[in-house]
Write an enzyme that holds these catalytic residues in place. Structure first.
Site, PDB file in Angstrom:
ATOM      1  N   GLY A 140      -5.956   4.937  -0.290  1.00 50.49           N
ATOM      2  CA  GLY A 140      -6.195   3.551  -0.656  1.00 50.49           C
ATOM      3  C   GLY A 140      -7.609   3.180  -0.246  1.00 50.49           C
ATOM      4  O   GLY A 140      -8.038   3.510   0.862  1.00 50.49           O
ATOM      5  N   GLY A 200      -7.710   6.108 -13.887  1.00 51.20           N
ATOM      6  CA  GLY A 200      -8.910   6.903 -14.087  1.00 51.20           C
ATOM      7  C   GLY A 200      -8.818   8.252 -13.392  1.00 51.20           C
ATOM      8  O   GLY A 200      -7.895   8.503 -12.622  1.00 51.20           O
ATOM      9  N   HIS A 238      -4.935   0.676 -14.263  1.00 50.78           N
ATOM     10  CA  HIS A 238      -6.004   1.593 -14.699  1.00 50.78           C
ATOM     11  C   HIS A 238      -5.756   2.949 -14.057  1.00 50.78           C
ATOM     12  O   HIS A 238      -5.594   3.048 -12.843  1.00 50.78           O
ATOM     13  CB  HIS A 238      -7.375   1.063 -14.273  1.00 50.78           C
ATOM     14  CG  HIS A 238      -8.472   2.066 -14.433  1.00 50.78           C
ATOM     15  ND1 HIS A 238      -8.962   2.437 -15.666  1.00 50.78           N
ATOM     16  CD2 HIS A 238      -9.141   2.794 -13.512  1.00 50.78           C
ATOM     17  CE1 HIS A 238      -9.914   3.353 -15.485  1.00 50.78           C
ATOM     18  NE2 HIS A 238     -10.041   3.584 -14.193  1.00 50.78           N
ATOM     19  N   HIS A 260      -0.168 -14.193  -0.750  1.00 50.98           N
ATOM     20  CA  HIS A 260       1.208 -14.478  -0.364  1.00 50.98           C
ATOM     21  C   HIS A 260       1.548 -15.878  -0.867  1.00 50.98           C
ATOM     22  O   HIS A 260       0.863 -16.845  -0.527  1.00 50.98           O
ATOM     23  CB  HIS A 260       1.368 -14.380   1.146  1.00 50.98           C
ATOM     24  CG  HIS A 260       0.842 -13.098   1.712  1.00 50.98           C
ATOM     25  ND1 HIS A 260       1.245 -11.861   1.262  1.00 50.98           N
ATOM     26  CD2 HIS A 260      -0.081 -12.858   2.673  1.00 50.98           C
ATOM     27  CE1 HIS A 260       0.617 -10.916   1.937  1.00 50.98           C
ATOM     28  NE2 HIS A 260      -0.203 -11.497   2.793  1.00 50.98           N
ATOM     29  N   VAL A 261       2.581 -15.972  -1.704  1.00 52.79           N
ATOM     30  CA  VAL A 261       2.866 -17.243  -2.363  1.00 52.79           C
ATOM     31  C   VAL A 261       4.140 -17.918  -1.872  1.00 52.79           C
ATOM     32  O   VAL A 261       4.383 -19.081  -2.175  1.00 52.79           O
ATOM     33  CB  VAL A 261       2.915 -17.071  -3.903  1.00 52.79           C
ATOM     34  CG1 VAL A 261       1.564 -16.639  -4.432  1.00 52.79           C
ATOM     35  CG2 VAL A 261       3.986 -16.073  -4.326  1.00 52.79           C
ATOM     36  N   GLU A 320       0.832  -1.207   0.000  1.00 51.92           N
ATOM     37  CA  GLU A 320       0.000   0.000   0.000  1.00 51.92           C
ATOM     38  C   GLU A 320       0.863   1.251   0.000  1.00 51.92           C
ATOM     39  O   GLU A 320       0.518   2.244  -0.636  1.00 51.92           O
ATOM     40  CB  GLU A 320      -0.969   0.025   1.183  1.00 51.92           C
ATOM     41  CG  GLU A 320      -1.871   1.245   1.111  1.00 51.92           C
ATOM     42  CD  GLU A 320      -3.211   1.080   1.793  1.00 51.92           C
ATOM     43  OE1 GLU A 320      -3.959   2.071   1.769  1.00 51.92           O
ATOM     44  OE2 GLU A 320      -3.511  -0.002   2.327  1.00 51.92           O
ATOM     45  N   SER A 352       7.204 -17.702   1.592  1.00 51.21           N
ATOM     46  CA  SER A 352       7.665 -17.030   2.812  1.00 51.21           C
ATOM     47  C   SER A 352       9.146 -16.675   2.673  1.00 51.21           C
ATOM     48  O   SER A 352       9.858 -17.202   1.828  1.00 51.21           O
ATOM     49  CB  SER A 352       7.422 -17.907   4.039  1.00 51.21           C
ATOM     50  OG  SER A 352       8.140 -19.112   3.926  1.00 51.21           O
TER      51      SER A 352
END
Length: 141
Positions: A83, A109, A107, A90-91, A63, A93
């Site tokens: 935000g 905008g 995007h 999380h894939v 963030e 460690s």
């Protein structure tokens, strides 16, 4: 006159003083035409109890870099950036070293922006994939 890359990074790092970003030792280290990168050390300060990087610390990193990217790439003289939604997967460690978060715009905008943020370790292995939506709120005149 457009600020240089060095000026942008200095501005981002200066904004972090006395904030969560300073507490987590987040440092903005690279900027390009459509991306911003920040790094964070992985130490016991950001571990969960079993000794690996806490998912919440990764989300805070994501963030931070996504919101800063909105600040860098949008005209913020008239807007505040906030935000409004974040989603993380999380894939892998990690126990030590550094993680690098790279925010790229998906995007752009007038009101909302969507960021794709990938967090990787020092060897480039994917640690987390984050989607962040930011909103540009008009400043009062």
């Amino acid at each position: 006159m457009q600020p240089t890359k060095e000026e942008i990074l200095r501005m981002c790092n200066t904004m972090c003083k006395n904030t969560l970003m300073q507490t987590l030792e987040i440092f903005f280290c690279e900027v390009g035409a459509d991306y911003l990168v920040a790094k964070m050390p992985v130490t016991p300060r950001v571990h969960q109890p079993d000794g690996v990087l806490h998912g919440g610390a990764m989300v805070a990193l994501a963030e931070s870099v996504g919101s800063a990217a909105s600040y860098v790439f949008l005209d913020v003289k008239e807007f505040y950036i906030r935000g409004i939604e974040i989603s993380a997967n999380h894939v892998k460690s990690i126990k030590e070293g550094f993680v690098y978060a790279r925010a790229e715009i998906v995007h752009k905008g007038r009101t909302t922006q969507l960021w794709d943020i990938k967090i990787r370790d020092e060897k480039g292995a994917l640690i987390s994939i984050v989607k962040l939506t930011t909103m540009a709120l008009p400043k009062s005149k």
